[in-house]
Structure formats: structure tokens, C-alpha cells
Design a protein around this motif. Structure first.
Motif, short mmCIF file in Angstrom:
data_model
loop_
_atom_site.label_atom_id
_atom_site.label_comp_id
_atom_site.label_asym_id
_atom_site.label_seq_id
_atom_site.Cartn_x
_atom_site.Cartn_y
_atom_site.Cartn_z
N HIS A 1 14.41 -35.33 7.67
CA HIS A 1 13.54 -34.26 7.18
C HIS A 1 13.58 -33.06 8.12
O HIS A 1 13.71 -31.91 7.69
CB HIS A 1 12.11 -34.79 7.05
N ASP A 2 13.51 -33.33 9.44
CA ASP A 2 13.53 -32.26 10.42
C ASP A 2 14.91 -31.60 10.52
O ASP A 2 15.02 -30.37 10.63
CB ASP A 2 13.12 -32.78 11.80
N LEU A 3 15.97 -32.41 10.46
CA LEU A 3 17.32 -31.87 10.60
C LEU A 3 17.75 -31.03 9.40
O LEU A 3 18.64 -30.19 9.51
CB LEU A 3 18.32 -33.01 10.82
N THR A 4 17.13 -31.27 8.25
CA THR A 4 17.44 -30.48 7.05
C THR A 4 16.43 -29.34 6.86
O THR A 4 16.28 -28.82 5.76
CB THR A 4 17.47 -31.37 5.79
N ASP A 5 15.74 -28.99 7.95
CA ASP A 5 14.78 -27.87 7.97
C ASP A 5 13.60 -28.09 7.04
O ASP A 5 13.03 -27.13 6.51
CB ASP A 5 15.48 -26.55 7.63
N GLY A 6 13.22 -29.35 6.84
CA GLY A 6 11.99 -29.61 6.10
C GLY A 6 10.78 -29.27 6.96
O GLY A 6 10.83 -29.35 8.19
N PHE A 7 9.70 -28.86 6.32
CA PHE A 7 8.50 -28.49 7.07
C PHE A 7 7.27 -28.85 6.26
O PHE A 7 7.22 -28.66 5.04
CB PHE A 7 8.50 -26.98 7.38
N ASP A 8 6.27 -29.37 6.94
CA ASP A 8 5.03 -29.82 6.30
C ASP A 8 4.31 -28.65 5.62
O ASP A 8 4.07 -27.61 6.24
CB ASP A 8 4.12 -30.46 7.34
N GLU A 9 3.96 -28.83 4.35
CA GLU A 9 3.33 -27.75 3.58
C GLU A 9 1.96 -27.37 4.13
O GLU A 9 1.58 -26.19 4.12
CB GLU A 9 3.21 -28.16 2.11
N LYS A 10 1.21 -28.35 4.60
CA LYS A 10 -0.12 -28.05 5.14
C LYS A 10 0.01 -27.20 6.41
O LYS A 10 -0.74 -26.23 6.59
CB LYS A 10 -0.87 -29.34 5.45
N GLU A 11 0.95 -27.56 7.28
CA GLU A 11 1.15 -26.78 8.50
C GLU A 11 1.60 -25.37 8.16
O GLU A 11 1.19 -24.39 8.80
CB GLU A 11 2.19 -27.46 9.39
N LEU A 12 2.45 -25.24 7.12
CA LEU A 12 2.90 -23.91 6.71
C LEU A 12 1.72 -23.08 6.20
O LEU A 12 1.62 -21.88 6.46
CB LEU A 12 3.97 -24.04 5.62
N GLY A 13 0.80 -23.75 5.49
CA GLY A 13 -0.40 -23.07 5.02
C GLY A 13 -1.27 -22.59 6.17
O GLY A 13 -1.85 -21.50 6.12
N ASP A 14 -1.36 -23.40 7.23
CA ASP A 14 -2.13 -23.01 8.41
C ASP A 14 -1.51 -21.79 9.09
O ASP A 14 -2.23 -20.87 9.53
CB ASP A 14 -2.21 -24.18 9.40
N LEU A 15 -0.18 -21.77 9.16
CA LEU A 15 0.51 -20.62 9.74
C LEU A 15 0.25 -19.37 8.91
O LEU A 15 -0.01 -18.28 9.44
CB LEU A 15 2.02 -20.88 9.83
N ARG A 16 0.31 -19.52 7.59
CA ARG A 16 0.07 -18.38 6.68
C ARG A 16 -1.34 -17.82 6.88
O ARG A 16 -1.54 -16.60 6.91
CB ARG A 16 0.28 -18.82 5.24
N SER A 17 -2.32 -18.70 7.00
CA SER A 17 -3.70 -18.26 7.18
C SER A 17 -3.87 -17.50 8.49
O SER A 17 -4.58 -16.48 8.55
CB SER A 17 -4.65 -19.47 7.15
N THR A 18 -3.24 -17.99 9.55
CA THR A 18 -3.33 -17.34 10.85
C THR A 18 -2.74 -15.94 10.80
O THR A 18 -3.31 -14.98 11.33
CB THR A 18 -2.60 -18.16 11.93
N ILE A 19 -1.58 -15.80 10.15
CA ILE A 19 -0.93 -14.49 10.03
C ILE A 19 -1.77 -13.55 9.17
O ILE A 19 -1.94 -12.36 9.49
CB ILE A 19 0.48 -14.64 9.45
N ALA A 20 -2.30 -14.06 8.06
CA ALA A 20 -3.07 -13.23 7.12
C ALA A 20 -4.33 -12.68 7.78
O ALA A 20 -4.80 -11.59 7.39
CB ALA A 20 -3.43 -14.05 5.89
N ARG A 21 -4.88 -13.40 8.75
CA ARG A 21 -6.10 -12.93 9.42
C ARG A 21 -5.82 -11.93 10.54
O ARG A 21 -6.74 -11.42 11.16
CB ARG A 21 -6.86 -14.13 9.99
N THR A 22 -4.54 -11.66 10.80
CA THR A 22 -4.18 -10.72 11.86
C THR A 22 -4.48 -9.29 11.43
O THR A 22 -4.13 -8.88 10.31
CB THR A 22 -2.68 -10.85 12.21
N SER A 23 -5.10 -8.53 12.29
CA SER A 23 -5.47 -7.14 11.99
C SER A 23 -4.24 -6.31 11.66
O SER A 23 -3.25 -6.31 12.39
CB SER A 23 -6.19 -6.53 13.20
N GLY A 24 -4.29 -5.60 10.52
CA GLY A 24 -3.20 -4.73 10.11
C GLY A 24 -2.27 -5.35 9.09
O GLY A 24 -1.50 -4.65 8.44
N VAL A 25 -2.33 -6.66 8.90
CA VAL A 25 -1.48 -7.33 7.92
C VAL A 25 -2.10 -7.19 6.54
O VAL A 25 -3.20 -7.67 6.29
CB VAL A 25 -1.27 -8.83 8.27
N GLU A 26 -1.40 -6.50 5.63
CA GLU A 26 -1.90 -6.26 4.28
C GLU A 26 -1.47 -7.36 3.29
O GLU A 26 -2.08 -7.56 2.26
CB GLU A 26 -1.39 -4.91 3.78
#
Length: 289
Positions: A204-229
Motif C-alpha cells: 500500500h505504501d510502495l504504491t503511494d496509497g494514503f489513508d483517506e482520514k489522514e488526507l482529510g486532516d491535512l486538507r482541514s489544516t490547509i483550509a484553516r490557513t490564513s489567506g487560503v481561499e
């Protein structure tokens, strides 16, 4: 953050596992032979595969400390994952052999009553392996090392396997000699299950698989950054024990290049505060009306 220093700390855990497996496998194999316990022998062979797996983890940790070069711009951190994949094949081979031997023994009716002392040896080994699990788990949490945490979980499964072997041996003392062979069969199945879990996670890791929940957490962190529309695209992949992030963000089209770059810096800074995020690539586009 010195990621290489954390990897060197992880080597200690690998050496603790290797030392424990060498001692315990020797004790189980010798005792299983002299006390006529198929379950204890199977448990000993299980620990032999764990030695190989722990050595693979150790080799992977050492290779992953090599700095980036012209062929590996992101470093050699995936060496850990490749080593785990190789170890899974070795473990599966031994597990299948243990299962075949146990089935052959049960089919032939080769039921021997193991010495009760082998049960006490199995329980003592379970306690020892429980201590190794506790040490590696604490160290893995301290340095946030997923490979060492996987090794710790393997330590725990080995402790449970030894308890299962003891149950089979004790059951054989109460007129159920076939229970020892059944326990050996269960041990073989557990070896194969552990091998499958390692194989599945590694591929899973070698084929660049990534956990969807973790990806959602990353998205939330970026979206809360000042200036990101907005976020047009977000990708992440595992590189050893670290994460590489590629993101396309939208910003106010009226901003200057310098202001947009400052937003990009804020995104990168917030991402890197997440301990296992090693590299962030931010692409900026104007917010569409």
C-alpha cells in the motif's frame, strides 16, 4: 528536528527485538524438542522468522539514514518499507511450512503428550516478549516511528502466540494430546496473518496509497490557513515514516506575488509542524470568480 537521530534511536528497538528473539527461539526449539511439544516448536520457528523480520527492519533503518543523492532526491527512507516487504515473504514461507507439518501430524494421528514444563517455558517467554513489546511501543511513540511500532505489534502477537502454545500444552495434560498439534496449526496461521498484514501495508505504501482520514486532516489544516481561499487538489504519499504533500491552493487574485508567497510559506509551516510531514510542495492559483 533531526529525523536521522530518531532513526538511530529506532535501531535500539530493533536490536532489543533481535536479541530477545535469538534467546527465546533457542530456548523454545530446544525445549520443544526435549519436551515433545509441537506447539512450542512451532512458536520457536515463529521467533526465527521474527529474527529475520527484525534484521530486515534494522537494515532498512540503516539504509534509510543515507542522505539524498542524485538518484534519490527525497532520501532513502523507503528502504524500511522494502525490507518489511521482503520479511513478509520469508515469514509467509515459514508459516506455511508450520501449517503443513501440523496438518500432517494431525492427519497421521501422531499425538504425543508434551511435558508440562514446556507450558511454563511458553508462559515465561510470553512475559519476556510482553516486556519487549512495552519497550518498543514506548520508544516508537517517543520518536513517532511507524516501522518500530509495527515491530512492537509483532512483539505483542508473539506474546499471545506463546500464551496460545501454553494453552495447547496444558490441554494435552487433560487427555487431549491432539490439542498440542492444533495449537501448532493456530501458530502457523498467526504467522501467515502477520506476514499478510505486513505485505498489505508495505505494498500500500510502495504504491503511494494514503489513508483517506489522514488526507482529510491535512486538507482541514490547509483550509484553516490564513489567506487560503480554496483547495483545488491535494495529494500525499508515504516515504518511509514520513509524508510528502503536494497541494494546489487558491488565493485572492488581487494579491501580489510576495503576498501569495507568504501564504504558501504559512501552509508549508503548518504542514511541517505535523511531525511526520517531511516535504510540502505548494502550487498557487488565483481564485476563480
Amino acid at each position: 528536528m533531526d529525523i536521522y537521530e530518531d532513526i538511530r534511536k529506532g535501531e535500539r528497538g530493533a536490536w532489543v527485538s533481535i536479541t530477545a528473539y535469538i534467546l527465546l527461539s533457542a530456548l523454545k526449539l530446544v525445549s520443544g524438542f526435549f519436551f515433545a511439544s509441537s506447539a512450542l516448536l512451532a512458536d520457536g520457528f515463529n521467533n526465527l522468522t521474527d529474527i529475520v523480520a527484525s534484521i530486515a527492519v534494522l537494515v532498512g533503518l540503516k539504509i534509510s539514514q543515507k542522505p539524498p543523492d542524485s538518484d534519490h532526491a527525497y532520501g532513502h527512507f523507503r528502504a524500511e518499507t522494502v525490507a518489511a516487504l521482503v520479511a513478509s515473504f520469508i515469514m509467509a514461507t515459514v508459516g506455511i511450512q508450520v501449517i503443513v507439518d501440523a496438518v500432517r501430524s494431525l492427519a497421521a494421528g501422531e499425538h504425543t503428550e508434551p511435558d508440562i514444563r514446556s507450558a511454563f517455558i511458553a508462559l515465561a517467554c510470553a512475559v519476556a516478549m510482553g516486556g519487549v513489546y512495552w519497550y518498543n511501543r514506548r520508544l516508537a511513540k517517543q520518536i513517532n516511528n511507524q516501522a518500530l511500532m509495527a515491530a512492537a505489534k509483532d512483539n505483542l502477537s508473539d506474546a499471545l502466540v506463546s500464551i496460545g502454545a501454553a494453552v495447547g500444552i496444558i490441554g494435552a495434560q487433560f487427555g487431549l494430546p491432539w490439542l498440542d498439534g492444533v495449537a501448532a496449526l493456530v501458530v502457523g496461521l498467526l504467522i501467515c496473518k502477520t506476514a499478510w498484514d505486513i505485505f498489505r501495508q508495505s505494498t500500500h505504501d510502495l504504491t503511494d496509497g494514503f489513508d483517506e482520514k489522514e488526507l482529510g486532516d491535512l486538507r482541514s489544516t490547509i483550509a484553516r490557513t490564513s489567506g487560503v481561499e480554496g483547495i483545488k487538489d491535494l495529494k500525499a504519499r508515504v516515504h518511509g515514516n514520513h509524508v510528502l504533500v503536494d497541494v494546489v491552493i487558491e488565493v485572492d487574485p488581487q494579491l501580489t506575488v510576495t503576498q501569495s508567497h507568504q501564504i504558501s510559506d504559512r501552509v508549508e509551516e503548518r504542514m511541517r509542524k505535523l511531525r511526520n510531514v517531511m516535504h510540502v510542495h505548494v502550487h498557487i492559483e488565483p481564485k476563480e470568480p
